[in-house]
Design a protein around this motif. Structure first.
Motif, PDB file in Angstrom:
ATOM      1  N   SER A 142       0.828  -1.210   0.000  1.00  0.00           N
ATOM      2  CA  SER A 142       0.000   0.000   0.000  1.00  0.00           C
ATOM      3  C   SER A 142       0.859   1.255   0.000  1.00  0.00           C
ATOM      4  O   SER A 142       0.559   2.235  -0.698  1.00  0.00           O
ATOM      5  N   LEU A 143       1.937   1.218   0.782  1.00  0.00           N
ATOM      6  CA  LEU A 143       2.839   2.380   0.805  1.00  0.00           C
ATOM      7  C   LEU A 143       3.465   2.611  -0.570  1.00  0.00           C
ATOM      8  O   LEU A 143       3.571   3.755  -1.024  1.00  0.00           O
ATOM      9  N   VAL A 144       3.871   1.528  -1.213  1.00  0.00           N
ATOM     10  CA  VAL A 144       4.483   1.643  -2.544  1.00  0.00           C
ATOM     11  C   VAL A 144       3.479   2.201  -3.546  1.00  0.00           C
ATOM     12  O   VAL A 144       3.767   3.145  -4.299  1.00  0.00           O
ATOM     13  N   ALA A 145       2.276   1.623  -3.566  1.00  0.00           N
ATOM     14  CA  ALA A 145       1.254   2.073  -4.522  1.00  0.00           C
ATOM     15  C   ALA A 145       0.846   3.516  -4.245  1.00  0.00           C
ATOM     16  O   ALA A 145       0.672   4.312  -5.172  1.00  0.00           O
ATOM     17  N   ASP A 146       0.697   3.858  -2.971  1.00  0.00           N
ATOM     18  CA  ASP A 146       0.336   5.239  -2.618  1.00  0.00           C
ATOM     19  C   ASP A 146       1.403   6.221  -3.118  1.00  0.00           C
ATOM     20  O   ASP A 146       1.072   7.293  -3.660  1.00  0.00           O
TER      21      ASP A 146
END
Length: 289
Positions: A142-146
């Protein structure tokens, strides 16, 4: 019954749905993974699960650690015996055409096959989150995609209110872009390519977006008629210069010919945003000073 027989422990399983809407049964705790595409290998590393990879293709060259993982053949011709011998929990596949060839063999050996086939930026981000969910690294994913979505949003903000500053630009400021995949024969991107969206998000419009198929071969007569304001070269040894058909084009005469790493352009994974940023800066340098 043989009293010496030791039954293997039953692993908790769950059912997930892949991009072909197939129900795939996988272990709750996935520990051994094979990737059959470079973009998937890059995404798996990005979500923090690169250490689960036990097999990748000969094309998987990023990140650097991927080069040290055992090779199971190339993307379209993986070695089934090698994959089965690795005993993966799951094999990630990138296209429907791949799965038709070997799903039956792998599933007959108790190996799950999951297809993730992102065709635009939104699906790339969705795929990253899905991989994180399957591999138990959802928070990292999620951090990467965000972060990737934020970079795309920043480009969108930078490209607001584009001025028309050249004869090859449309009224809204977008630049007419020809993406050259190979110089001779002349291959480009067509209606089936996700790169049309990348060009559009970078403040351009692909001059070949309406041509059927993903990567069509076109004639020099067709190329001349396209009149691109900029040319993007997918970097490879045989694609260092624009095709001769463009020698009198605005793009060549004005020096608006740019090169982008072929791996960035061709892989619908995390680094696709790197390519988008590069193209945006090439097309509209005035917006990134």
């Amino acid at each position: 019954m043989n009293s010496n027989t030791t039954a293997e422990p039953i692993r908790p399983m769950r059912v997930v749905t892949d991009d072909l809407d197939r129900k795939v049964t996988i272990p709750t705790n996935v520990t051994r993974v094979v990737s059959l595409a470079p973009n998937l290998t890059e995404s798996i590393f990005a979500v923090g699960a690169g250490d689960r990879l036990v097999g990748v293709t000969t094309f998987c060259n990023y990140p650097e650690q991927a080069k040290q993982i055992g090779k199971i053949g190339d993307t379209m011709n993986p070695n089934m015996e090698s994959i089965v011998a690795l005993k993966p929990d799951i094999v990630f596949v990138s296209t429907a055409s791949q799965i038709e060839n070997f799903t039956k063999t792998l599933e007959a050996n108790g190996i799950a096959v999951y297809v993730t086939n992102p065709t635009d930026l939104a699906q790339v981000f969705k795929s990253i989150r899905t991989l994180g969910d399957i591999l138990g690294t959802g928070d990292t994913a999620s951090l990467v995609a965000d972060a990737l979505e934020q970079r795309v949003a920043a480009i969108n903000v930078a490209l607001r209110d584009l001025p028309q500053s050249g004869p090859m630009q449309l009224d809204d400021g977008r630049v007419r872009v020809f993406v050259q995949i190979s110089r001779e024969p002349l291959f480009t991107i067509g209606s089936g390519s996700f790169l049309n969206q990348l060009v559009a998000a970078a403040g351009g419009i692909s001059t070949t977006a309406e041509i059927p198929s993903a990567y069509p071969k076109i004639s020099k007569e067709t190329a001349v008629a396209l009149r691109p304001g900029a040319i993007i070269l997918s970097d490879s040894p045989d694609n260092k210069e624009p095709n001769d058909a463009f020698k009198n084009s605005y793009a060549v005469k004005e020096g608006r010919v740019y090169t982008v790493n072929a791996d960035l352009l061709s892989r619908p994974g995390p680094r696709l945003v790197d390519a988008m940023e590069q193209v945006a800066r090439y097309l509209h340098p005035e917006k990134f000073k």
